[in-house]
Write an enzyme that holds these catalytic residues in place. Structure first.
Site, PDB file in Angstrom:
ATOM      1  N   ASP A 347       0.824  -1.207   0.000  1.00 38.15           N
ATOM      2  CA  ASP A 347       0.000   0.000   0.000  1.00 38.15           C
ATOM      3  C   ASP A 347       0.858   1.257   0.000  1.00 38.15           C
ATOM      4  OD1 ASP A 347      -2.534  -1.378   0.143  1.00 38.15           O
ATOM      5  OD2 ASP A 347      -1.866  -1.978   2.127  1.00 38.15           O
ATOM      6  N   THR A 348       0.884   1.925  -1.144  1.00 39.85           N
ATOM      7  CA  THR A 348       1.729   3.081  -1.374  1.00 39.85           C
ATOM      8  C   THR A 348       1.150   3.841  -2.550  1.00 39.85           C
ATOM      9  OG1 THR A 348       3.712   1.869  -0.635  1.00 39.85           O
ATOM     10  CG2 THR A 348       4.094   3.781  -1.997  1.00 39.85           C
ATOM     11  N   ILE A 349       1.437   5.136  -2.640  1.00 37.98           N
ATOM     12  CA  ILE A 349       1.105   5.848  -3.876  1.00 37.98           C
ATOM     13  C   ILE A 349       2.384   6.348  -4.524  1.00 37.98           C
ATOM     14  CG2 ILE A 349      -1.162   6.531  -3.031  1.00 37.98           C
ATOM     15  CD1 ILE A 349       1.484   9.195  -3.572  1.00 37.98           C
TER      16      ILE A 349
END
Length: 525
Positions: A347-349
């Site tokens: 979970d990362t942007i």
């Protein structure tokens, strides 16, 4: 060029500026900032902060960031480390005494001091053209008005939302339940925090009422965090690291990020004739998996806080890669390397922006696991990352948790250079997958001649924690062949990572690609 008989998307071409990221509203906000007179740094910050509202399970102002950027009129790549430290009173020994072998994922022990806000303020002051009020205005608007929940966000929310507790559920559930496609998510508390940052800079976040709200919640949960820990949060500039792959230079952020892992992995892959292998065949997937095991084992041994990382040159050395490549059996899988901890996340942007003056920004921003620690402050709803889960509790390990130390980070922005010129800012999200994702994207383009969009679209595989994850885009025949080699083959529930990239072509045109595994787009003007 893609086959137009089949579903897919084309690369996006534009002349004056471009953003590629994982949500359309953030891409549009970034391009709007460019058209309003901002530069790539302004636009990247504007889009990144907005992604914390558009994809709240992925990132937010309670997290960290790493940035690579090329100023206008220069081909020199600079690095900014926006990762936070453990509180001064943090202690691995204390956790070991309580019987822990790894840092608890969803307790205050895993919460390091969020430092992305300091990084954004520093980068805006040093390199931006617009004031923070203009840069943060899109997020303030959407935090109050709300954002419709996008399909990928809705896909992630139920599972990730299991981490939420207390005020986390109040602020990050919609009517007490995970967000569904089309429902509106609002974060009015964050809008108020961003107004204070716009007016006061970093002090609006790290001191005063906002900091008190954060510290009060962490202390109530048993954390050892103090107001001094928050007031002393500080990002810093550092020197990138790089390695050559067949005439193209891969530039990565230095430790405590894991960028050197991608360089080592590509150096191992250089020892094999990848171009002579089928791009979606078992042979390539096997060799890549074995290279990843060896490169990640080195990562687990050596990468830590910049002041504690050991043998960095060893990881970057071609001789090291040659010795490791010699350990690979082309026909048989080796045992997986022991992970640094059980804290593997996805979970990362990521956001990349190139402007009309060809300033290029590669920025990655994360709260680690889905919804981070699951802990949010009471009044403002600031969701805390659980980056401290990236520490080791092994006594004497370079990455052992300690007061004031930064943990090993999985997030890595990347850039490619060729003949001394920046060719492509890019990133591939996906937690532990990221170095493998960088290597896969680079080899897709260099060894197999794919354009940026096709290189992002192509099916992926990844050997992780003893499992060989093979996306559904591969054939059953390939999965069977990998199993015969000794891999424990599984089809992952969700896709592997998600990438964004912008090629700065020789003719001056920008060519953007956006991974279909996310909701985003490349958008230019």
């Amino acid at each position: 060029m893609r086959d137009f008989h089949f579903p897919g998307r084309s690369s996006v071409l534009a002349a004056d500026g471009m953003c590629a990221t994982s949500h359309p509203l953030a891409a549009k906000a970034a391009v709007d900032v460019l058209q309003a007179g901002g530069n790539a740094m302004d636009a990247a910050i504007a889009g990144a902060v907005l992604l914390g509202i558009c994809e709240p399970q992925m990132t937010g102002i309670g997290g960290d960031c790493f940035v690579l950027f090329k100023p206008a009129g220069s081909e020199e790549i600079k690095a900014l480390n926006g990762s936070g430290r453990a509180p001064a009173a943090a202690s691995a020994a204390a956790l070991r005494d309580k019987g822990h072998e790894t840092v608890p994922l969803y307790g205050p022990e895993a919460v390091t001091i969020p430092t992305a806000v300091d990084a954004f303020c520093r980068l805006n002051a040093d390199w931006g053209k617009l004031g923070l009020d203009q840069v943060l205005a899109p997020t303030i608007h959407y935090a109050e008005a709300g954002v419709p929940v996008a399909p990928r966000v809705a896909f992630d929310w139920p599972k990730a939302g299991e981490a939420l507790s207390g005020h986390g559920r109040k602020h990050y559930m919609i009517e007490g339940a995970p967000g569904r496609v089309g429902q509106t998510f609002r974060a009015p508390g964050q809008a108020e925090v961003l107004r204070r940052i716009a007016a006061q800079g970093r002090d609006g976040f790290y001191t005063g009422e906002v900091a008190e709200d954060m510290v009060a919640e962490l202390r109530a949960r048993g954390g050892v965090h103090t107001l001094d820990d928050f007031a002393s949060a500080e990002s810093f500039y550092s020197e990138p690291v790089s390695g050559d792959y067949k005439g193209t230079e891969l530039v990565e952020h230095p430790p405590n990020g894991q960028g050197t892992t991608a360089i080592l992995m590509l150096n191992i892959l250089r020892q094999f004739d990848l171009a002579g292998m089928e791009p979606l065949g078992a042979e390539r997937a096997h060799i890549e998996a074995e290279a990843a095991k060896l490169a990640y084992d080195a990562r687990n041994r050596f990468i830590a806080d910049p002041d504690h990382t050991v043998r960095l040159e060893h990881m970057l050395s071609l001789e090291t890669a040659k010795r490791l490549a010699a350990l690979i059996d082309p026909k048989r899988a080796m045992a997986a390397a022991k992970p640094v901890s059980e804290a593997v996340h996805k979970d990362t942007i990521y956001i990349t922006v190139v402007d009309k003056d060809r300033m290029a920004v590669s920025l990655i921003y994360s709260i680690y696991h889905g919804f981070g620690s699951g802990i949010a402050s009471e009044k403002f709803g600031i969701l805390f990352q659980n980056r401290g889960a990236g520490f080791s509790l092994e006594d004497g390990h370079p990455n052992e948790m300690g007061g004031g130390k930064r943990p090993m980070h999985t997030i890595i922005p990347g850039m490619l250079k060729r003949a001394g010129k920046v060719l492509m800012p890019f990133g591939v999200m996906g937690g532990a997958y990221q170095p493998n994702g960088h290597a896969r994207l680079v080899t897709n383009m260099i060894d197999y001649g794919l354009d940026v969009q096709d290189a992002l679209d192509a099916p992926r595989s990844f050997s992780d924690a003893g499992k060989m994850n093979v996306e559904r885009g591969y054939s059953d025949t390939v999965r069977a062949e990998l199993a015969e080699m000794g891999h424990d083959v599984v089809v992952p529930d969700g896709p592997l990572g998600g990438g964004q990239a912008i090629v700065i072509r020789e003719d001056g045109i920008l060519e953007g690609g956006s991974d279909p595994r996310k909701d985003g787009i490349a958008l230019g003007y």
